[in-house]
Motif scaffolding. Structure first.
Motif, PDB file in Angstrom:
ATOM      1  N   PHE A  16      17.304  17.753  -2.988  1.00 14.01           N
ATOM      2  CA  PHE A  16      18.204  18.359  -1.998  1.00 14.01           C
ATOM      3  C   PHE A  16      18.484  19.822  -2.300  1.00 14.01           C
ATOM      4  O   PHE A  16      18.445  20.668  -1.417  1.00 14.01           O
ATOM      5  CB  PHE A  16      19.514  17.579  -1.902  1.00 14.01           C
ATOM      6  CG  PHE A  16      19.347  16.204  -1.327  1.00 14.01           C
ATOM      7  CD1 PHE A  16      19.018  16.038   0.019  1.00 14.01           C
ATOM      8  CD2 PHE A  16      19.492  15.076  -2.115  1.00 14.01           C
ATOM      9  CE1 PHE A  16      18.841  14.771   0.557  1.00 14.01           C
ATOM     10  CE2 PHE A  16      19.313  13.805  -1.585  1.00 14.01           C
ATOM     11  CZ  PHE A  16      18.990  13.656  -0.247  1.00 14.01           C
ATOM     12  N   CYS A  17      18.784  20.161  -3.584  1.00 13.05           N
ATOM     13  CA  CYS A  17      19.113  21.555  -3.905  1.00 13.05           C
ATOM     14  C   CYS A  17      17.929  22.265  -4.560  1.00 13.05           C
ATOM     15  O   CYS A  17      17.901  23.491  -4.616  1.00 13.05           O
ATOM     16  CB  CYS A  17      20.349  21.616  -4.802  1.00 13.05           C
ATOM     17  SG  CYS A  17      20.124  20.865  -6.419  1.00 13.05           S
ATOM     18  N   LEU A  18      16.968  21.486  -5.091  1.00 11.83           N
ATOM     19  CA  LEU A  18      15.785  22.028  -5.761  1.00 11.83           C
ATOM     20  C   LEU A  18      16.140  22.921  -6.952  1.00 11.83           C
ATOM     21  O   LEU A  18      15.334  23.730  -7.391  1.00 11.83           O
ATOM     22  CB  LEU A  18      14.893  22.803  -4.768  1.00 11.83           C
ATOM     23  CG  LEU A  18      14.466  22.044  -3.509  1.00 11.83           C
ATOM     24  CD1 LEU A  18      13.741  22.967  -2.536  1.00 11.83           C
ATOM     25  CD2 LEU A  18      13.583  20.840  -3.845  1.00 11.83           C
ATOM     26  N   ASP A  25      24.769  11.441 -12.223  1.00 11.87           N
ATOM     27  CA  ASP A  25      25.955  12.223 -11.860  1.00 11.87           C
ATOM     28  C   ASP A  25      25.640  13.328 -10.873  1.00 11.87           C
ATOM     29  O   ASP A  25      26.500  13.717 -10.094  1.00 11.87           O
ATOM     30  CB  ASP A  25      26.568  12.853 -13.119  1.00 11.87           C
ATOM     31  CG  ASP A  25      27.572  11.920 -13.758  1.00 11.87           C
ATOM     32  OD1 ASP A  25      27.784  10.821 -13.205  1.00 11.87           O
ATOM     33  OD2 ASP A  25      28.136  12.291 -14.793  1.00 11.87           O
ATOM     34  N   HIS A  26      24.425  13.836 -10.919  1.00  8.79           N
ATOM     35  CA  HIS A  26      24.110  14.971 -10.055  1.00  8.79           C
ATOM     36  C   HIS A  26      24.285  14.644  -8.577  1.00  8.79           C
ATOM     37  O   HIS A  26      24.672  15.509  -7.782  1.00  8.79           O
ATOM     38  CB  HIS A  26      22.697  15.502 -10.317  1.00  8.79           C
ATOM     39  CG  HIS A  26      22.351  16.621  -9.396  1.00  8.79           C
ATOM     40  ND1 HIS A  26      22.986  17.848  -9.467  1.00  8.79           N
ATOM     41  CD2 HIS A  26      21.518  16.691  -8.340  1.00  8.79           C
ATOM     42  CE1 HIS A  26      22.534  18.614  -8.496  1.00  8.79           C
ATOM     43  NE2 HIS A  26      21.642  17.937  -7.798  1.00  8.79           N
ATOM     44  N   MET A  27      24.031  13.403  -8.202  1.00  9.26           N
ATOM     45  CA  MET A  27      24.196  12.985  -6.803  1.00  9.26           C
ATOM     46  C   MET A  27      25.640  13.225  -6.344  1.00  9.26           C
ATOM     47  O   MET A  27      25.893  13.492  -5.174  1.00  9.26           O
ATOM     48  CB  MET A  27      23.842  11.504  -6.681  1.00  9.26           C
ATOM     49  CG  MET A  27      23.467  11.106  -5.288  1.00  9.26           C
ATOM     50  SD  MET A  27      22.424   9.634  -5.237  1.00  9.26           S
ATOM     51  CE  MET A  27      23.188   8.542  -6.398  1.00  9.26           C
ATOM     52  N   TYR A  29      27.681  15.664  -7.739  1.00  3.26           N
ATOM     53  CA  TYR A  29      28.050  17.075  -7.817  1.00  3.26           C
ATOM     54  C   TYR A  29      27.113  18.027  -7.074  1.00  3.26           C
ATOM     55  O   TYR A  29      27.406  19.207  -6.967  1.00  3.26           O
ATOM     56  CB  TYR A  29      28.156  17.501  -9.298  1.00  3.26           C
ATOM     57  CG  TYR A  29      29.265  16.783 -10.026  1.00  3.26           C
ATOM     58  CD1 TYR A  29      30.596  17.140  -9.803  1.00  3.26           C
ATOM     59  CD2 TYR A  29      28.997  15.743 -10.904  1.00  3.26           C
ATOM     60  CE1 TYR A  29      31.633  16.482 -10.459  1.00  3.26           C
ATOM     61  CE2 TYR A  29      30.022  15.070 -11.562  1.00  3.26           C
ATOM     62  CZ  TYR A  29      31.333  15.448 -11.339  1.00  3.26           C
ATOM     63  OH  TYR A  29      32.356  14.793 -11.983  1.00  3.26           O
ATOM     64  N   CYS A  30      25.992  17.525  -6.573  1.00  5.17           N
ATOM     65  CA  CYS A  30      25.023  18.386  -5.889  1.00  5.17           C
ATOM     66  C   CYS A  30      25.691  19.141  -4.729  1.00  5.17           C
ATOM     67  O   CYS A  30      26.297  18.536  -3.839  1.00  5.17           O
ATOM     68  CB  CYS A  30      23.852  17.552  -5.365  1.00  5.17           C
ATOM     69  SG  CYS A  30      22.632  18.540  -4.478  1.00  5.17           S
ATOM     70  N   GLN A  31      25.553  20.460  -4.728  1.00  7.22           N
ATOM     71  CA  GLN A  31      26.185  21.289  -3.693  1.00  7.22           C
ATOM     72  C   GLN A  31      25.658  20.941  -2.290  1.00  7.22           C
ATOM     73  O   GLN A  31      26.398  21.000  -1.320  1.00  7.22           O
ATOM     74  CB  GLN A  31      25.919  22.774  -3.979  1.00  7.22           C
ATOM     75  CG  GLN A  31      26.706  23.319  -5.156  1.00  7.22           C
ATOM     76  CD  GLN A  31      28.210  23.183  -4.944  1.00  7.22           C
ATOM     77  OE1 GLN A  31      28.729  23.630  -3.939  1.00  7.22           O
ATOM     78  NE2 GLN A  31      28.904  22.548  -5.887  1.00  7.22           N
TER      79      GLN A  31
END
Ligand SMILES: [Zn+2]
Length: 213
Positions: A16-18, A25-27, A29-31
């Motif tokens: 999504f953010c590349l 956890d990234h799912m 916090y991903c912007q």
């Protein structure tokens, strides 16, 4: 061969953010996903507002006062609104718990105080969690799996390679075991989900009848 696979997956970035490496956890916090999380929260509250109203209409033996009903609906509507003592970097409160199908303890306590019944509180908690998990699945999880599959396709990763993919990419099937932790212990909400709430009530009534006769 293993080294080749490490080349394929070694420094995989979030689809999504590349930018960031993907882990569980990234799912959260991903912007690029923060808007989607807000949609998940809004949809959950909106759908549950109707579900709770229907539940109270169907279960006529639940006698909530007008005031308690209003409190229950505002408990639902403000579910994600109270951000005190919550990690402000998270897109919506409690997401770290609810993504794992855990119902937040504080919210359960509030709910039980309003409805004054453990059985009703557990049923409403199970309905709420079920809607949240289903919205998360449709709005975030499935598009993510689709993006990963497309990426694998462009990289020419074949079916026989898929078994070797890193852990974060393996969990395509999302585990939906609903759990609630209360002061009385941990409840598995899965069984409540399978038994519809009105079926639960008729079972409970059957048991009561035995004692009357
Ligand atoms: Zn990302």
């Amino acid at each position: 061969m293993k080294e080749r696979r490490y080349d394929l997956y070694g420094n995989v970035k979030c689809r999504f953010c590349l930018e960031e490496n993907e882990d569980d956890d990234h799912m959260i916090y991903c912007q690029q996903l923060s808007n989607k999380w807000t949609i998940v929260a809004d949809n959950t509250v909106c759908k549950c507002n109707q579900i709770i109203k229907n539940f109270l209409l169907q279960e006529k033996h639940i006698q909530l006062s007008q005031e308690d009903t209003q409190q229950l609906l505002s408990w639902n509507n403000n579910f994600f609104a109270n951000t005190t003592a919550v990690d402000l970097n998270m897109p919506i409160p409690y997401v770290h718990l609810m993504i794992k199908s855990f119902f937040p303890k504080g919210k359960y306590k509030e709910l039980k105080t309003i409805v004054k019944s453990k059985r009703i509180a557990l049923t409403i908690a199970a309905l709420f969690l079920e809607v949240f998990v289903s919205e998360f699945y449709n709005i975030i999880w499935q598009p993510r799996c689709k993006a990963v599959a497309e990426w694998e396709h462009t990289k020419g990763i074949k079916k026989q390679d898929l078994r070797k993919r890193p852990l974060a990419y393996q969990r395509i099937a999302y585990n939906q075991i609903l759990t609630i932790q209360t002061e009385e212990g941990t409840f598995d909400l899965e069984k409540r989900k399978i038994l519809k709430h009105n079926e639960q009530w008729s079972i409970a009534l059957e048991k009561t009848k035995q004692y009357i006769n």
